[in-house]
Design a protein around this motif. Structure first.
Motif, mmCIF file in Angstrom:
data_model
loop_
_atom_site.group_PDB
_atom_site.id
_atom_site.type_symbol
_atom_site.label_atom_id
_atom_site.label_comp_id
_atom_site.label_asym_id
_atom_site.label_seq_id
_atom_site.Cartn_x
_atom_site.Cartn_y
_atom_site.Cartn_z
ATOM 1 N N THR A 141 2.834 -4.493 3.429
ATOM 2 C CA THR A 141 3.903 -3.507 3.350
ATOM 3 C C THR A 141 3.272 -2.156 3.052
ATOM 4 O OG1 THR A 141 5.467 -5.139 2.486
ATOM 5 C CG2 THR A 141 5.999 -2.829 2.100
ATOM 6 N N VAL A 142 3.683 -1.139 3.787
ATOM 7 C CA VAL A 142 3.204 0.226 3.534
ATOM 8 C C VAL A 142 4.395 1.093 3.166
ATOM 9 C CG1 VAL A 142 2.133 2.282 4.531
ATOM 10 C CG2 VAL A 142 1.216 0.029 5.064
ATOM 11 N N VAL A 143 4.271 1.793 2.054
ATOM 12 C CA VAL A 143 5.264 2.782 1.653
ATOM 13 C C VAL A 143 4.751 4.115 2.156
ATOM 14 C CG1 VAL A 143 6.492 3.866 -0.260
ATOM 15 C CG2 VAL A 143 5.880 1.428 -0.385
ATOM 16 N N GLY A 144 5.450 4.676 3.130
ATOM 17 C CA GLY A 144 5.017 5.918 3.760
ATOM 18 C C GLY A 144 6.095 6.981 3.740
ATOM 19 N N SER A 145 5.712 8.174 4.083
ATOM 20 C CA SER A 145 6.656 9.289 4.127
ATOM 21 C C SER A 145 7.348 9.331 5.490
ATOM 22 C CB SER A 145 5.915 10.605 3.896
ATOM 23 O OG SER A 145 5.054 10.877 4.983
ATOM 24 N N GLN A 146 8.363 10.153 5.572
ATOM 25 C CA GLN A 146 9.029 10.340 6.860
ATOM 26 C C GLN A 146 8.074 10.930 7.885
ATOM 27 O OE1 GLN A 146 12.507 12.714 5.911
ATOM 28 N NE2 GLN A 146 13.799 10.890 6.018
ATOM 29 N N PHE A 147 7.108 11.727 7.427
ATOM 30 C CA PHE A 147 6.144 12.359 8.326
ATOM 31 C C PHE A 147 5.299 11.334 9.077
ATOM 32 C CE2 PHE A 147 6.565 15.530 4.855
ATOM 33 C CZ PHE A 147 7.218 16.507 5.588
ATOM 34 N N ASN A 148 4.917 10.264 8.386
ATOM 35 C CA ASN A 148 4.012 9.308 9.018
ATOM 36 C C ASN A 148 4.657 7.959 9.348
ATOM 37 O OD1 ASN A 148 4.089 8.070 6.495
ATOM 38 N ND2 ASN A 148 2.076 8.779 5.881
ATOM 39 N N SER A 149 5.940 7.785 9.078
ATOM 40 C CA SER A 149 6.584 6.476 9.258
ATOM 41 C C SER A 149 6.586 6.001 10.714
ATOM 42 C CB SER A 149 8.005 6.496 8.704
ATOM 43 O OG SER A 149 8.810 7.406 9.429
ATOM 44 N N ASN A 150 6.869 6.877 11.658
ATOM 45 C CA ASN A 150 6.884 6.458 13.073
ATOM 46 C C ASN A 150 5.499 6.015 13.531
ATOM 47 O OD1 ASN A 150 9.623 6.886 13.443
ATOM 48 N ND2 ASN A 150 9.315 9.029 13.976
ATOM 49 N N ILE A 154 0.858 -1.189 0.000
ATOM 50 C CA ILE A 154 0.000 0.000 0.000
ATOM 51 C C ILE A 154 0.888 1.231 0.000
ATOM 52 C CG2 ILE A 154 -1.774 1.266 1.267
ATOM 53 C CD1 ILE A 154 -2.516 -1.513 2.533
ATOM 54 N N PHE A 155 0.659 2.109 -0.942
ATOM 55 C CA PHE A 155 1.412 3.355 -1.044
ATOM 56 C C PHE A 155 0.601 4.478 -0.421
ATOM 57 C CE2 PHE A 155 2.917 0.697 -4.462
ATOM 58 C CZ PHE A 155 4.286 0.893 -4.451
ATOM 59 N N ARG A 156 1.163 5.109 0.593
ATOM 60 C CA ARG A 156 0.533 6.287 1.207
ATOM 61 C C ARG A 156 1.656 7.175 1.741
ATOM 62 N NH1 ARG A 156 -4.828 8.115 0.638
ATOM 63 N NH2 ARG A 156 -4.269 10.219 1.049
ATOM 64 N N ALA A 157 2.405 7.743 0.818
ATOM 65 C CA ALA A 157 3.595 8.523 1.167
ATOM 66 C C ALA A 157 3.281 10.013 1.245
ATOM 67 C CB ALA A 157 4.710 8.255 0.161
ATOM 68 N N ASP A 158 2.293 10.345 2.043
ATOM 69 C CA ASP A 158 1.963 11.754 2.236
ATOM 70 C C ASP A 158 1.789 12.042 3.716
ATOM 71 O OD1 ASP A 158 -0.348 10.259 2.285
ATOM 72 O OD2 ASP A 158 -1.307 11.279 0.633
ATOM 73 N N ARG A 159 0.860 12.840 4.087
ATOM 74 C CA ARG A 159 0.738 13.293 5.476
ATOM 75 C C ARG A 159 0.060 12.273 6.386
ATOM 76 N NH1 ARG A 159 -0.621 17.792 2.282
ATOM 77 N NH2 ARG A 159 1.084 19.270 2.273
ATOM 78 N N LEU A 160 0.210 12.504 7.673
ATOM 79 C CA LEU A 160 -0.315 11.598 8.692
ATOM 80 C C LEU A 160 -1.832 11.454 8.616
ATOM 81 C CD1 LEU A 160 0.149 9.866 11.181
ATOM 82 C CD2 LEU A 160 0.062 11.934 12.560
ATOM 83 N N GLY A 161 -2.545 12.537 8.468
ATOM 84 C CA GLY A 161 -4.006 12.475 8.400
ATOM 85 C C GLY A 161 -4.488 11.642 7.231
ATOM 86 N N ASP A 162 -3.760 11.723 6.122
ATOM 87 C CA ASP A 162 -4.118 10.925 4.952
ATOM 88 C C ASP A 162 -3.927 9.440 5.228
ATOM 89 O OD1 ASP A 162 -4.747 13.169 3.352
ATOM 90 O OD2 ASP A 162 -2.623 13.509 3.018
ATOM 91 N N PHE A 163 -2.890 9.104 5.991
ATOM 92 C CA PHE A 163 -2.709 7.703 6.366
ATOM 93 C C PHE A 163 -3.826 7.247 7.302
ATOM 94 C CE2 PHE A 163 -1.326 4.518 9.387
ATOM 95 C CZ PHE A 163 -1.076 3.471 8.509
ATOM 96 N N LEU A 164 -4.212 8.097 8.242
ATOM 97 C CA LEU A 164 -5.270 7.727 9.186
ATOM 98 C C LEU A 164 -6.571 7.391 8.470
ATOM 99 C CD1 LEU A 164 -4.690 10.276 12.084
ATOM 100 C CD2 LEU A 164 -4.330 7.811 12.133
ATOM 101 N N ILE A 165 -6.831 8.075 7.363
ATOM 102 C CA ILE A 165 -8.054 7.825 6.595
ATOM 103 C C ILE A 165 -8.100 6.383 6.094
ATOM 104 C CG2 ILE A 165 -9.249 8.409 4.424
ATOM 105 C CD1 ILE A 165 -8.293 11.320 4.912
#
Length: 110
Positions: A35-44, A6-17
């Motif tokens: 596997t999730v491809v995420g940004s540094q913003f939401n990786s933790n 799953i690709f969701r490499a943007d902001r945290l709120g977008d991942f929460l959705i």
């Protein structure tokens, strides 16, 4: 075992959705490897989800060489399903090149 990326490499709120979608996928396919491809913003935050097995961090500010390495790492596996949900160019390109039985993607412009 079904591999799902799953690709969701943007902001945290977008991942929460989409977090409930990920939980539903894991509930339906209990033996899956997600596997999730995420940004540094939401990786933790993504790493806290027990239903996610692997987190790949994609930084759009990375060099071309680093982006190619990430693309190679992603495309070396065969997946049951791929979901490109962030509309990013990298996600759509990776989704195009990887091997998956089912591929879904979203593309949009602002």
């Amino acid at each position: 075992m079904k591999r799902i990326i799953i690709f969701r490499a943007d902001r945290l709120g977008d991942f929460l959705i989409i977090s409930n979608i990920i939980k539903a996928i894991k509930k339906k396919y209990k033996d899956s490897h997600i596997t999730v491809v995420g940004s540094q913003f939401n990786s933790n935050f993504i790493k806290l989800y027990k239903v996610i097995d692997t987190v790949i961090i994609y930084d759009r500010k990375s060099s071309i060489k680093e982006k190619i390495k990430i693309l190679k790492d992603i495309t070396k596996n065969k997946y049951f399903c791929s979901l490109s949900l962030d509309g990013k160019s990298f996600s759509n390109i990776a989704n195009f090149f990887l091997k998956a039985k089912f591929k879904f993607g979203i593309s949009y412009r602002f």
